[in-house]
Design an enzyme around this catalytic site. Structure first.
Site, PDB file in Angstrom:
ATOM      1  N   SER A 116     -49.473   5.974  11.231  1.00 27.18           N
ATOM      2  CA  SER A 116     -48.957   7.302  11.549  1.00 27.18           C
ATOM      3  C   SER A 116     -50.050   8.118  12.216  1.00 27.18           C
ATOM      4  CB  SER A 116     -48.479   8.015  10.283  1.00 27.18           C
ATOM      5  OG  SER A 116     -49.586   8.317   9.439  1.00 27.18           O
ATOM      6  N   LYS A 117     -49.689   9.338  12.599  1.00 27.46           N
ATOM      7  CA  LYS A 117     -50.633  10.204  13.304  1.00 27.46           C
ATOM      8  C   LYS A 117     -51.830  10.564  12.434  1.00 27.46           C
ATOM      9  CE  LYS A 117     -50.617  14.001  16.588  1.00 27.46           C
ATOM     10  NZ  LYS A 117     -49.765  14.929  17.363  1.00 27.46           N
TER      11      LYS A 117
END
Length: 484
Positions: free
Chosen positions: A253-254
């Protein structure tokens, strides 16, 4: 082997991220290795989620990476349109064909009925599968109901026995029992095809020979194979690259630093570094090397080199690789990339480009991203307004600090500033005359000129700043030291 034709088929519902960029790269390398063709296709049939901005962003990201395509948006080709939203007539033709062959049927079940069926399955702790309730509705009755305004979906009649084998070029044969599948939907109630149907039609129509995509699509592949068989079409070869996981092996994920391609560009990464890193993310050339030129990647790339194990994303390694590429890049090229931002910050103006290039040359081997050049080199363009606290205590607050700074000031006044080498020779001569170590002059000068304790070579810094600026900054440092 037929001429290789591969495709990258993103859904334009967001930016081009690491996983999609790697898939595009693997397809591009495979096509270039085999003198084949890469087709870019935008799977934009979901009008609620797809957007033109996302589509243009994907194209922009691919271009920045240097991944060109042989057919697709902007390139054209004989298999267009390359947007699913413009191919509805093609899908309708093959939906009708499956209906005519009695391999698909209209389903009028309401969402309430499907929810009730799912709840009933949960009560007996069984996996939910569509019951096939509408299979008995004749084609004639279905069409009459449609004429009266009902909007059914279309379901594919799945075989209930036997197995479907995916011959995967990375994973070997993967078997799926057909009894696990229900009659899955191939067209929604609004007439648009679902992913599994559209992708089969498009890959067949575009003569795709190899489908190289992420592991998450492996579970869709048996359904697609069943559709190929039902339509009497030859299968492409499939290859599913393993997932990319975070360092803790969780879903990427980010928060793990996995941003979009455009964000990597904006944060100061070079396309060459990102390409090199992505190529090694789950693929190996069988040689223990970190840095590869693009021609070498093309020559060495093979599907056999793709690992079955998940790839682990490591932003630190990417940054390290980016630092290497920055150190190898020409200062002129990097300055051109930074020029617009540098102008906005007031760091460079017309006629001062040479100085800016010299600053970039001094800093490019000391940073991990190109943007750090402007951050770390700000003192070249903006006079110092504060000094590093620890440095100030060490070099400005001692009893002899003002005296050392005044000697540095005299040095600057007496020097011709003809070259960094000349400056160094003069400083060391001054240190000998004062019977002190050269560092006793170098460190206060560094802090006075930059406000920092770490810079490129101080004599190069002095040379870039010039005599008058050095005198001004050292004078300011003297006043500051005397006030402490």
């Amino acid at each position: 082997m037929d001429k290789v034709r591969v495709r990258f088929a993103p859904s334009p519902t967001g930016a081009l991220h690491i996983g999609g960029a790697r898939t595009a790269l693997f397809n591009w390398l495979f096509a270039r290795k085999h003198k084949g063709e890469l087709i870019l296709r935008l799977e934009d049939s979901d009008s609620r989620r797809s957007s033109l901005d996302s589509a243009m962003g994907i194209l922009d990201g691919l271009r920045w990476l240097g991944l060109d395509w042989d057919e697709g948006p902007e390139a054209g080709g004989d298999s267009g349109s390359y947007r699913q939203s413009e191919r509805i007539d093609i899908y309708r033709k093959y939906l009708d064909q499956l209906l005519d062959l009695d391999k698909a049927y209209y389903c009028f079940c309401s969402s309430e009925k499907l929810a009730a069926d799912k709840e009933a399955a949960q009560l007996i702790k069984a996996d939910y599968k569509y019951t096939g309730h509408c299979q008995t509705i004749s084609r004639n009755e279905a069409e009459q109901r449609i004429q009266k305004g009902e909007c059914p979906v279309i379901r594919f009649k799945c075989p209930t026995e036997g197995i479907t084998v995916v011959h995967d070029l990375i994973r070997g044969d993967v078997e799926f029992s057909n009894c696990l599948f229900d009659d899955f939907i191939i067209a929604k109630s609004d007439g648009w095809p679902t992913y599994n149907f559209a992708v089969v039609v498009d890959d067949h129509a575009m003569h795709i020979t190899h489908v190289i995509r992420a592991e998450e699509h492996l579970s869709n592949t048996p359904k697609q194979i069943l559709l190929y068989h039902a339509l009497g079409w030859q299968l492409p070869q499939f290859a599913h690259a393993s997932m990319i996981l975070a360092p803790d092996r969780s879903k990427l994920s980010k928060r793990h630093g996995a941003t979009s391609v455009q964000e990597f560009r904006d944060e100061g990464y070079l396309p060459e570094a990102l390409i090199n890193y992505l190529a090694l993310l789950g693929w190996s050339a069988g040689e223990d090397r970190d840095f590869w030129k693009i021609d070498e990647l093309i020559e060495r790339f093979s599907l056999e080199g793709i690992s079955r194990s998940p790839a682990i994303y490591d932003i630190e390694k990417l940054s390290w690789m980016n630092g290497h590429y920055l150190s190898q890049a020409s200062a002129e090229d990097l300055a051109a990339i930074l020029y617009k931002d540098a102008r906005k910050r007031g760091f460079v103006s017309v006629g001062c480009e040479k100085k800016f290039i010299r600053v970039v040359e001094l800093l490019k081997s000391r940073v991990k991203t190109i943007n750090e050049i402007l951050d770390q080199g700000s003192y070249f363009f903006v006079r110092v307004s504060s000094y590093d606290e620890k440095g100030s205590q060490k070099y400005f607050q001692k009893e002899d600090s003002p005296a050392m700074l005044k000697e540095a000031l005299n040095l600057c006044r007496e020097s011709s500033f003809s070259s960094p080498e000349n400056l160094e020779q003069e400083l060391r001569q001054k240190a000998d005359e004062l019977n002190i170590k050269a560092g006793q002059l170098i460190h206060p000068i560094r802090l006075a000129l930059s406000g920092r304790t770490a810079t490129p070579g101080i004599f190069e810094v002095m040379d870039v700043l010039g005599k008058n600026e050095c005198i001004h900054r050292i004078n300011s440092a003297i006043l500051y030291a005397e006030s402490l």
